[in-house]
Design an enzyme around this catalytic site. Structure first.
Site, PDB file in Angstrom:
ATOM      1  N   ASN A   9       0.861  -1.187   0.000  1.00  0.00           N
ATOM      2  CA  ASN A   9       0.000   0.000   0.000  1.00  0.00           C
ATOM      3  C   ASN A   9       0.901   1.242   0.000  1.00  0.00           C
ATOM      4  OD1 ASN A   9      -1.376   2.287   1.079  1.00  0.00           O
ATOM      5  ND2 ASN A   9      -3.052   0.948   1.675  1.00  0.00           N
ATOM      6  N   HIS A  12       1.098   6.268   1.782  1.00  0.00           N
ATOM      7  CA  HIS A  12       1.867   7.238   2.570  1.00  0.00           C
ATOM      8  C   HIS A  12       3.068   7.809   1.828  1.00  0.00           C
ATOM      9  CE1 HIS A  12      -0.997   6.879   5.614  1.00  0.00           C
ATOM     10  NE2 HIS A  12      -0.726   5.619   5.880  1.00  0.00           N
ATOM     11  N   HIS A  52      -5.454   3.687  -1.654  1.00  0.00           N
ATOM     12  CA  HIS A  52      -6.774   4.017  -1.087  1.00  0.00           C
ATOM     13  C   HIS A  52      -7.157   5.427  -1.532  1.00  0.00           C
ATOM     14  CE1 HIS A  52      -9.321   4.131   2.899  1.00  0.00           C
ATOM     15  NE2 HIS A  52     -10.032   4.457   1.834  1.00  0.00           N
ATOM     16  N   ARG A  54      -9.365   8.263  -0.933  1.00  0.00           N
ATOM     17  CA  ARG A  54     -10.286   8.736   0.102  1.00  0.00           C
ATOM     18  C   ARG A  54     -11.104   9.919  -0.405  1.00  0.00           C
ATOM     19  NH1 ARG A  54      -9.896   7.382   5.481  1.00  0.00           N
ATOM     20  NH2 ARG A  54      -8.294   5.854   5.973  1.00  0.00           N
ATOM     21  N   ARG A  58      -6.809  12.901   0.867  1.00  0.00           N
ATOM     22  CA  ARG A  58      -5.716  13.349   1.744  1.00  0.00           C
ATOM     23  C   ARG A  58      -4.355  12.820   1.297  1.00  0.00           C
ATOM     24  NH1 ARG A  58      -7.265   9.971   7.134  1.00  0.00           N
ATOM     25  NH2 ARG A  58      -9.272  10.852   6.601  1.00  0.00           N
ATOM     26  N   GLU A  79      -8.477   0.471  -2.840  1.00  0.00           N
ATOM     27  CA  GLU A  79      -9.272   0.478  -1.605  1.00  0.00           C
ATOM     28  C   GLU A  79     -10.168   1.691  -1.660  1.00  0.00           C
ATOM     29  OE1 GLU A  79      -6.841   0.852   1.833  1.00  0.00           O
ATOM     30  OE2 GLU A  79      -6.021  -1.141   1.607  1.00  0.00           O
ATOM     31  N   THR A 110      -8.133   3.466   8.654  1.00  0.00           N
ATOM     32  CA  THR A 110      -9.381   2.711   8.683  1.00  0.00           C
ATOM     33  C   THR A 110      -9.470   1.975  10.014  1.00  0.00           C
ATOM     34  OG1 THR A 110      -8.962   2.410   6.342  1.00  0.00           O
ATOM     35  CG2 THR A 110     -10.768   1.162   7.268  1.00  0.00           C
ATOM     36  N   GLU A 160     -10.883  -9.294   3.199  1.00  0.00           N
ATOM     37  CA  GLU A 160      -9.612  -8.917   3.829  1.00  0.00           C
ATOM     38  C   GLU A 160      -9.893  -8.811   5.314  1.00  0.00           C
ATOM     39  OE1 GLU A 160      -7.065  -6.063   1.943  1.00  0.00           O
ATOM     40  OE2 GLU A 160      -6.446  -5.233   3.876  1.00  0.00           O
ATOM     41  N   HIS A 200      -3.796  -4.412   7.694  1.00  0.00           N
ATOM     42  CA  HIS A 200      -3.889  -3.332   8.679  1.00  0.00           C
ATOM     43  C   HIS A 200      -2.978  -3.580   9.877  1.00  0.00           C
ATOM     44  CE1 HIS A 200      -5.324   0.226  10.604  1.00  0.00           C
ATOM     45  NE2 HIS A 200      -5.938   0.517   9.479  1.00  0.00           N
TER      46      HIS A 200
HETATM   47  N1  PXP Z   1      -5.862  -2.866   4.267  1.00  0.00           N
HETATM   48  C1  PXP Z   1      -6.841  -1.929   4.390  1.00  0.00           C
HETATM   49  C2  PXP Z   1      -8.221  -2.308   4.027  1.00  0.00           C
HETATM   50  C3  PXP Z   1      -6.542  -0.617   4.829  1.00  0.00           C
HETATM   51  O1  PXP Z   1      -7.516   0.294   4.926  1.00  0.00           O
HETATM   52  C4  PXP Z   1      -5.190  -0.294   5.117  1.00  0.00           C
HETATM   53  C5  PXP Z   1      -4.854   1.101   5.520  1.00  0.00           C
HETATM   54  O2  PXP Z   1      -5.087   1.950   4.451  1.00  0.00           O
HETATM   55  C6  PXP Z   1      -4.221  -1.303   4.961  1.00  0.00           C
HETATM   56  C7  PXP Z   1      -4.579  -2.577   4.555  1.00  0.00           C
HETATM   57  C8  PXP Z   1      -2.779  -1.040   5.241  1.00  0.00           C
HETATM   58  O3  PXP Z   1      -2.611  -0.817   6.591  1.00  0.00           O
HETATM   59  P1  PXP Z   1      -1.181  -0.393   7.153  1.00  0.00           P
HETATM   60  O4  PXP Z   1      -0.837   0.914   6.519  1.00  0.00           O
HETATM   61  O5  PXP Z   1      -1.402  -0.314   8.611  1.00  0.00           O
HETATM   62  O6  PXP Z   1      -0.223  -1.479   6.746  1.00  0.00           O
END
Ligand code: PXP
Length: 250
Positions: A9, A12, A52, A54, A58, A79, A110, A160, A200
């Site tokens: 992901n 960031h 993701h 949003r 952001r 996402e 999330t 998931e 997550h």
């Molecule tokens: N899976 C989902 C559905 C999420 O919303 C997120 C955060 O955007 C992640 C995975 C990734 O989480 P993390 O950044 O804590 O690894």
């Protein structure tokens, strides 16, 4: 059993860019570029890229996803919350996969799974539209029996499982109960032929616990990899995570 797959992901990476360039998206200095990072992650062995979109934009922007769609050679997992605007966007981009998540503007990340039982009606139309466009659909749910059954009722391809609570419990050394919930949810989902993913809060330390959850196919990991990449670069950060995922027994 195939090896556990990693979706990175990259939200960031965009967070860092937006911290300075949110109001100057066309600046030649707008960096770092999440699309360039996606390519590095793929070359390091990631099996997919997750982003993701949003409602408040952001981090990831529409343009990032358009460019990711054109450049990704593994697969793009979008996402998103189930709002008309974002669903229309997804149907224009046509990612390989969509993971439907709850979207509350004020939360930092999330916080909990999507309630696929309470929102069955609204979700049902979205799942059908995405399927008609050839998009595989995942639902981000808490590891609870009713939610797994709700995902089955919606005809989802994947769930998931939300591992955020496990990650927090790990830090407090009280993970046993949450691990049991995840194990049961994974077995139930597998029995219904759902692909089982998890995500997550997974990091380089608590990944050891993830190995205790059966039937997993894919992990989606963001923050920990981006944070590690600050020190060692993305290529090494991804390779290190893949090494820790090896020998998953399912
Ligand atoms: N899976 C989902 C559905 C999420 O919303 C997120 C955060 O955007 C992640 C995975 C990734 O989480 P993390 O950044 O804590 O690894």
């Amino acid at each position: 059993m195939n090896a556990l797959r990693l979706g990175v992901n990259i939200d960031h990476v965009a967070t860092v860019r937006q911290a300075r360039y949110a109001t100057m998206p066309d600046s030649k200095n707008a960096e770092p570029d999440p699309v360039a990072v996606a390519g590095i992650c793929e070359r390091a062995g990631a099996h997919g890229i997750t982003a993701h979109l949003r409602a408040d934009r952001r981090h990831i922007q529409d343009r990032d996803l358009q460019r990711l769609r054109e450049s990704i050679i593994t697969k793009l997992n979008l996402e998103m919350g189930n709002t008309p605007e974002i669903v229309d966007f997804a149907l224009r981009i046509v990612p390989d996969e969509v993971c439907l998540v709850p979207e509350k503007r004020e939360e930092v990340t999330t916080e909990g799974g999507l309630d696929v039982v309470a929102h069955h009606k609204e979700l049902s139309g979205t799942v059908k539209r995405l399927h008609a466009a050839g998009v595989r659909v995942s639902l981000f749910v808490d590891p609870v029996r009713e939610q797994i059954d709700g995902a089955v009722a919606l005809g989802a391809d994947m769930v998931e499982l939300h591992t955020g609570k496990l990650a927090n419990a790990f830090t407090e050394k009280i993970e046993q109960q949450e691990l049991e919930r995840l194990r049961e949810a994974a077995m139930r989902a597998r029995n219904f032929d759902l692909q089982v993913n998890a995500g997550h809060g997974i990091n380089y330390r608590n990944i050891a616990l993830i190995h205790k959850i059966p039937h997993l196919v894919e992990l989606n990991i963001g923050h920990a990899i981006v944070a590690r990449a600050i020190f060692v670069g993305f290529e090494t950060a991804v390779r290190e995570m893949l090494a820790l995922m090896k020998n998953y027994r399912g």
